[in-house]
Design a protein around this motif. Structure first.
Motif, mmCIF file in Angstrom:
data_model
loop_
_atom_site.group_PDB
_atom_site.id
_atom_site.type_symbol
_atom_site.label_atom_id
_atom_site.label_comp_id
_atom_site.label_asym_id
_atom_site.label_seq_id
_atom_site.Cartn_x
_atom_site.Cartn_y
_atom_site.Cartn_z
ATOM 1 N N ILE A 145 0.835 -1.201 0.000
ATOM 2 C CA ILE A 145 0.000 0.000 0.000
ATOM 3 C C ILE A 145 0.869 1.250 0.000
ATOM 4 O O ILE A 145 0.581 2.230 -0.698
ATOM 5 N N LEU A 149 0.808 4.060 -2.989
ATOM 6 C CA LEU A 149 0.448 5.448 -2.707
ATOM 7 C C LEU A 149 1.609 6.399 -2.979
ATOM 8 O O LEU A 149 1.409 7.502 -3.507
ATOM 9 N N SER A 150 2.834 5.971 -2.642
ATOM 10 C CA SER A 150 3.986 6.848 -2.884
ATOM 11 C C SER A 150 4.212 7.061 -4.368
ATOM 12 O O SER A 150 4.532 8.179 -4.802
ATOM 13 N N VAL A 153 1.474 9.499 -5.575
ATOM 14 C CA VAL A 153 1.706 10.890 -5.182
ATOM 15 C C VAL A 153 2.900 11.467 -5.930
ATOM 16 O O VAL A 153 2.858 12.611 -6.422
ATOM 17 N N PHE A 241 -3.459 0.696 -5.658
ATOM 18 C CA PHE A 241 -3.353 2.106 -5.293
ATOM 19 C C PHE A 241 -2.646 2.938 -6.360
ATOM 20 O O PHE A 241 -2.607 4.159 -6.237
#
Length: 295
Positions: A145, A149-150, A153, A241
């Motif tokens: 996760i 997400l990283s 972003v 994600f």
């Protein structure tokens, strides 16, 4: 005359023995472990031939192969079935194609990065090797996760929308760790004297790598490529994600499994096909290896 001060000899007592030996206990644990691992797979295979949805082995409605024929049956036959007509076959096939597309980039990139890291850690002697080891290995230890997400972003700040590109970048960050470990194990068994002798005889470092190191690493590269491909195809957490509006084979199966009425048996059929292909590949490899050893 009898000496009353002498105590009668006490017969030796046999130690208490349990009814199972250590070997028997180990065998029992092994069989329990195998049952725990393979019983769900067996139930999945059996339910893939049951004419009921959601899949079940306790409520047998009859033998069928329509869950396998779903991928090639006509539109008329598919729409006549109350379960299959609710599924989007074109989307499922498209998501599987996306997984192959992603893996086609992830595997080469992971091999290049993993090979670079393996050569760096095994051939470059420095006090920083310990720190580099943990830096290069950290993506494998991080939760999927966090990686997804990283990546979402980071590339979003650069103006790149989430999609197949972000999936490729996110998967490569941790898949590269598998080739690095495999190639490191292979490089550590290679005699360094061969490379040093070639350099002393005038060969360039690139020629030494191309003529000595790379052929020696070829079996490990093949193994790393297979493992990287499987890790890319089955990855869910990181891909979920980082995918944005795209889909892959794993995320689409996850979406189908979240059906409030129970997941369709097509998922069981897909799992059975994957198991069959895995067993066939392993059997073929064992057969070819034995035949080469007999030559």
């Amino acid at each position: 005359m009898t000496d009353l001060t002498q105590t009668p000899a006490v017969p030796p007592t046999n130690p208490v023995r349990f009814g199972i030996s250590s070997a028997g206990l180990l065998n029992a644990y092994t069989w329990a472990f195998l049952a725990f691992m393979f019983a769900p797979l067996l139930l999945m295979v059996l339910s893939s031939f049951n004419d009921t949805s959601p899949p079940s082995v306790t409520q047998w409605e009859g033998f069928t192969g329509k869950w396998y024929a779903y991928f090639w049956m006509s539109e008329t036959e598919m729409r006549a079935d109350p379960v299959l007509r609710a599924l989007d076959r074109d989307r499922f096939v498209g998501c599987f194609g996306n997984s192959l597309y992603v893996a086609a980039f992830v595997v080469p990139l992971s091999l290049i990065l993993g090979l670079s890291g393996a050569v760096l850690l095994t051939r470059w002697r420095s006090r920083a090797n310990g720190v580099l080891w943990w830096i290069l290995l950290s993506p494998m230890l991080a939760p999927g996760i966090v990686l997804g997400l990283s990546a979402l972003v980071f590339w979003g700040r650069l103006g790149v929308n989430a999609g197949l590109f972000t999936i490729i970048m996110a998967q490569t960050t941790f898949v590269a760790g598998y080739p690095m470990l495999i190639l490191m194990a292979r490089l550590q068994r290679q005699p360094i004297e061969l490379e040093e002798a070639a350099l002393d005889l005038g060969a360039s470092p690139f020629r030494v790598f191309r003529r000595l190191t790379l052929p020696y690493l070829f079996p490990a590269l093949v193994s790393a490529a297979v493992i990287g491909f499987m890790a890319s195809i089955e990855n869910y957490n990181t891909t979920m994600f980082a995918k944005g509006g795209s889909c892959t084979f794993a995320t689409e199966i996850g979406a189908m499994a979240r059906n409030p009425n129970g997941h369709p048996p097509v998922i069981n059929a897909v799992g059975t096909i994957i198991i069959a292909l895995t067993v066939l590949a392993a059997t073929a490899h064992a057969f070819l290896s034995r035949r080469e050893a007999q030559k």
